[in-house]
Scaffold this motif. Sequence first.
Motif, PDB file in Angstrom:
ATOM      1  N   ALA A  61       0.832  -1.210   0.000  1.00 43.37           N
ATOM      2  CA  ALA A  61       0.000   0.000   0.000  1.00 43.37           C
ATOM      3  C   ALA A  61       0.863   1.255   0.000  1.00 43.37           C
ATOM      4  CB  ALA A  61      -0.927  -0.012   1.209  1.00 43.37           C
ATOM      5  N   MET A  62       1.923   1.270   0.808  1.00 48.75           N
ATOM      6  CA  MET A  62       2.794   2.441   0.866  1.00 48.75           C
ATOM      7  C   MET A  62       3.524   2.654  -0.448  1.00 48.75           C
ATOM      8  SD  MET A  62       4.302   1.965   4.750  1.00 48.75           S
ATOM      9  CE  MET A  62       5.326   3.428   4.661  1.00 48.75           C
ATOM     10  N   GLU A  63       3.878   1.549  -1.113  1.00 45.98           N
ATOM     11  CA  GLU A  63       4.532   1.677  -2.419  1.00 45.98           C
ATOM     12  C   GLU A  63       3.578   2.229  -3.464  1.00 45.98           C
ATOM     13  OE1 GLU A  63       6.756  -1.166  -5.752  1.00 45.98           O
ATOM     14  OE2 GLU A  63       6.024  -2.013  -3.863  1.00 45.98           O
ATOM     15  N   LYS A  64       2.352   1.727  -3.465  1.00 44.98           N
ATOM     16  CA  LYS A  64       1.391   2.195  -4.459  1.00 44.98           C
ATOM     17  C   LYS A  64       0.955   3.636  -4.203  1.00 44.98           C
ATOM     18  CE  LYS A  64      -2.676   0.629  -6.986  1.00 44.98           C
ATOM     19  NZ  LYS A  64      -3.685  -0.453  -7.147  1.00 44.98           N
ATOM     20  N   MET A  65       0.902   4.019  -2.931  1.00 45.66           N
ATOM     21  CA  MET A  65       0.529   5.391  -2.577  1.00 45.66           C
ATOM     22  C   MET A  65       1.654   6.381  -2.830  1.00 45.66           C
ATOM     23  SD  MET A  65      -1.265   4.728   1.126  1.00 45.66           S
ATOM     24  CE  MET A  65      -1.203   6.464   1.539  1.00 45.66           C
ATOM     25  N   ASN A  66       2.880   5.870  -3.021  1.00 48.49           N
ATOM     26  CA  ASN A  66       4.061   6.742  -3.008  1.00 48.49           C
ATOM     27  C   ASN A  66       4.050   7.513  -1.687  1.00 48.49           C
ATOM     28  OD1 ASN A  66       6.391   8.026  -3.757  1.00 48.49           O
ATOM     29  ND2 ASN A  66       5.464   9.288  -5.361  1.00 48.49           N
ATOM     30  N   PHE A  67       4.042   6.731  -0.598  1.00 48.61           N
ATOM     31  CA  PHE A  67       3.714   7.255   0.721  1.00 48.61           C
ATOM     32  C   PHE A  67       4.650   8.363   1.179  1.00 48.61           C
ATOM     33  CE2 PHE A  67       4.174   7.125   5.365  1.00 48.61           C
ATOM     34  CZ  PHE A  67       2.873   7.419   5.732  1.00 48.61           C
ATOM     35  N   LEU A  68       5.931   8.205   0.966  1.00 55.45           N
ATOM     36  CA  LEU A  68       6.873   9.210   1.461  1.00 55.45           C
ATOM     37  C   LEU A  68       6.618  10.574   0.831  1.00 55.45           C
ATOM     38  CD1 LEU A  68      10.209   7.169   1.620  1.00 55.45           C
ATOM     39  CD2 LEU A  68       8.642   7.768   3.481  1.00 55.45           C
ATOM     40  N   THR A  69       6.365  10.586  -0.477  1.00 58.25           N
ATOM     41  CA  THR A  69       6.070  11.860  -1.151  1.00 58.25           C
ATOM     42  C   THR A  69       4.752  12.432  -0.673  1.00 58.25           C
ATOM     43  OG1 THR A  69       7.293  11.179  -3.128  1.00 58.25           O
ATOM     44  CG2 THR A  69       5.721  12.978  -3.385  1.00 58.25           C
ATOM     45  N   ALA A  70       3.736  11.574  -0.566  1.00 53.87           N
ATOM     46  CA  ALA A  70       2.430  12.040  -0.104  1.00 53.87           C
ATOM     47  C   ALA A  70       2.500  12.532   1.345  1.00 53.87           C
ATOM     48  CB  ALA A  70       1.399  10.918  -0.226  1.00 53.87           C
ATOM     49  N   PHE A  71       3.268  11.818   2.184  1.00 49.66           N
ATOM     50  CA  PHE A  71       3.421  12.236   3.586  1.00 49.66           C
ATOM     51  C   PHE A  71       4.120  13.589   3.664  1.00 49.66           C
ATOM     52  CE2 PHE A  71       5.823  12.403   7.537  1.00 49.66           C
ATOM     53  CZ  PHE A  71       4.834  12.139   8.470  1.00 49.66           C
ATOM     54  N   LYS A  72       5.160  13.773   2.871  1.00 46.33           N
ATOM     55  CA  LYS A  72       5.871  15.059   2.856  1.00 46.33           C
ATOM     56  C   LYS A  72       4.948  16.187   2.420  1.00 46.33           C
ATOM     57  CE  LYS A  72       8.174  16.263  -0.648  1.00 46.33           C
ATOM     58  NZ  LYS A  72       9.119  16.329  -1.792  1.00 46.33           N
ATOM     59  N   ASN A  73       4.149  15.951   1.378  1.00 47.00           N
ATOM     60  CA  ASN A  73       3.221  16.981   0.904  1.00 47.00           C
ATOM     61  C   ASN A  73       2.182  17.323   1.972  1.00 47.00           C
ATOM     62  OD1 ASN A  73       4.528  16.998  -1.585  1.00 47.00           O
ATOM     63  ND2 ASN A  73       3.126  15.523  -2.497  1.00 47.00           N
ATOM     64  N   SER A  74       1.613  16.303   2.601  1.00 47.52           N
ATOM     65  CA  SER A  74       0.623  16.546   3.656  1.00 47.52           C
ATOM     66  C   SER A  74       1.249  17.293   4.827  1.00 47.52           C
ATOM     67  CB  SER A  74       0.027  15.221   4.146  1.00 47.52           C
ATOM     68  OG  SER A  74      -0.799  14.637   3.162  1.00 47.52           O
ATOM     69  N   LEU A  75       2.465  16.906   5.182  1.00 49.35           N
ATOM     70  CA  LEU A  75       3.141  17.554   6.309  1.00 49.35           C
ATOM     71  C   LEU A  75       3.415  19.023   6.015  1.00 49.35           C
ATOM     72  CD1 LEU A  75       4.370  17.004   9.103  1.00 49.35           C
ATOM     73  CD2 LEU A  75       6.544  16.523   7.948  1.00 49.35           C
ATOM     74  N   ILE A  76       3.883  19.331   4.809  1.00 50.35           N
ATOM     75  CA  ILE A  76       4.172  20.720   4.440  1.00 50.35           C
ATOM     76  C   ILE A  76       2.901  21.561   4.448  1.00 50.35           C
ATOM     77  CG2 ILE A  76       4.905  22.201   2.537  1.00 50.35           C
ATOM     78  CD1 ILE A  76       6.929  20.043   1.774  1.00 50.35           C
ATOM     79  N   VAL A  77       1.874  21.068   3.775  1.00 45.13           N
ATOM     80  CA  VAL A  77       0.621  21.824   3.674  1.00 45.13           C
ATOM     81  C   VAL A  77      -0.009  22.010   5.051  1.00 45.13           C
ATOM     82  CG1 VAL A  77      -1.732  21.758   2.783  1.00 45.13           C
ATOM     83  CG2 VAL A  77       0.176  21.135   1.294  1.00 45.13           C
ATOM     84  N   THR A  78      -0.060  20.952   5.840  1.00 49.75           N
ATOM     85  CA  THR A  78      -0.708  21.015   7.153  1.00 49.75           C
ATOM     86  C   THR A  78       0.059  21.915   8.118  1.00 49.75           C
ATOM     87  OG1 THR A  78      -1.552  18.762   6.844  1.00 49.75           O
ATOM     88  CG2 THR A  78      -1.584  19.665   9.074  1.00 49.75           C
ATOM     89  N   ALA A  79       1.375  21.744   8.181  1.00 43.75           N
ATOM     90  CA  ALA A  79       2.176  22.516   9.143  1.00 43.75           C
ATOM     91  C   ALA A  79       2.139  24.008   8.826  1.00 43.75           C
ATOM     92  CB  ALA A  79       3.613  22.010   9.136  1.00 43.75           C
TER      93      ALA A  79
END
Length: 283
Positions: A61-79
């Motif tokens: 699931a993390m591979e298909k989501m490209n989790f690290l990139t998505a997590f970084k984007n969410s973290l930047i936008v949210t913070a």
Amino acid sequence: MKRTATRYRNIALEVCAWLLGIIMMLPIYIMIVNSFKGRKEIFTNTFGLPDSWSFAFYAKAMEKMNFLTAFKNSLIVTAISICLIIIFAAMTSWMLVRMNNKLANLILLVFVATMLIPFQSVMIPLMQYMSSWDIPAIGFSMVNTHYGLIFMYIGFGLSMSVFLYHGFIKGVPVALEEAAMIEGCNKWQTFWKIVFPMLIPITMTVGILNLLWIWNDYLLPSLTLSSPTLRTIPLSTFFFFGEFTIQWNLAMAGLVVSIIPVIIFYLFAQKYIIKGVMAGAVK
């Protein structure tokens, strides 16, 4: 007799509270146990424990989501969104409370009134308007950019934040600000050195409420972001829901991973939430 009736009533209330808690936790239980199951096992044994506790579906699931990139984007936008909402809302509320005139009350009323407007009623005009801000010559665009999404989050998040801060700041003694100004502080220094440190409980409340909303938001990023490299975690989990089939096990694993940061933050900040809301409501 009266004491016995009270004891039975307390037992009944406690049982009801436990039942309500179990019902509310049931979706989380289903999500977690099914994230370890294959597609066939999900439909044949939805509520039972998995046959094997393998993290293979999490890795896929993390591979298909490209989790690290998505997590970084969410973290930047949210913070960034939360930090700017806190700064603007705290300063705005402080000035409205200290002005305490008809204009300040009118501005506060406008903030409160905007909380009643559903986002769905303005999303199409909003995107049309934001699209008109494009300046191709310098590469500026409010659509398909993180700063454009952050700008919109600030606009939608200020109303509730100003409302919460406004009630809390009423309890901050004016005498402390007057003493600071007598000592030579200007308004900027008075706010950041005297007032803002006293707003920590309500600041944590505003932060966690906006975190839960922005981190889990799907609709606004889906309208704003189209580039795969800019997508946040909620947009990435949508890949598991196809037109003809749904990969439930991968979707559950992706959802579990996406809510872990929010749960961790909430565990550290939960004591401030009720404290901040209650203090603002009383004052």
